[in-house]
Design an enzyme around this catalytic site. Structure first.
Site, short mmCIF file in Angstrom:
data_model
loop_
_atom_site.label_atom_id
_atom_site.label_comp_id
_atom_site.label_asym_id
_atom_site.label_seq_id
_atom_site.Cartn_x
_atom_site.Cartn_y
_atom_site.Cartn_z
N CYS A 57 2.86 -3.51 10.98
CA CYS A 57 3.76 -2.51 11.56
C CYS A 57 2.98 -1.32 12.14
O CYS A 57 2.37 -0.55 11.38
CB CYS A 57 4.75 -2.05 10.50
SG CYS A 57 5.78 -0.66 10.95
N CYS A 60 4.21 2.11 10.93
CA CYS A 60 3.82 2.28 9.52
C CYS A 60 2.38 2.78 9.43
O CYS A 60 2.07 3.65 8.62
CB CYS A 60 3.94 0.96 8.76
SG CYS A 60 5.62 0.29 8.69
#
Length: 129
Positions: A57, A60
């Site tokens: 991600c 993230c």
């Protein structure tokens, strides 16, 4: 020459011992976390921020240093727990996490705040109230 080296050593020790900065309390959770074991992780802790993420991600990865810097600025008042949703699919499913990064703030075991997506320090500051 030896006296000069000792002087630098003593000065270095004085500066390092005088530091009041606390390290960031970060717990990375391995696989297999369930609702019950999750509750145990936050039990008895005054303030915990949970970072649900995944290694693939992009947002993230961007949020991680922001989050760690913010937790560090809290001087030990907030503990950070990082949970990889791919390794903890049962927990992610039971919490109905559909998008990441997903953050939750717990105060004395009670969820007080949550956020989906990439956020900044200002939004994190709001989580404390």
């Amino acid at each position: 020459m030896r006296n000069i080296l000792y002087s630098f050593l003593i000065i270095g020790l004085l500066f390092s011992c005088g530091s009041k900065e606390k390290p960031v309390e970060t717990t990375a959770v391995s696989s297999g976390l369930t609702e019950a074991t999750f509750a145990e992780k936050i039990k008895g802790k005054p303030m915990v921020i949970i970072d649900y993420n995944a290694t693939w991600c992009g947002p993230c990865k961007q949020l991680s240093p922001i989050l760690k810097e913010w937790v560090k600025a809290q001087n030990g008042k907030v503990e950070l727990i990082e949970i990889d949703v791919d390794e903890n699919q049962e927990l992610a499913k039971s919490k109905k996490i559909e998008a990441i990064p997903y953050l939750e703030m717990y105060k004395n075991g009670v969820k007080t705040w949550s956020s989906v997506g990439l956020i900044g320090k200002e939004e994190l500051d709001k989580s404390l109230h």
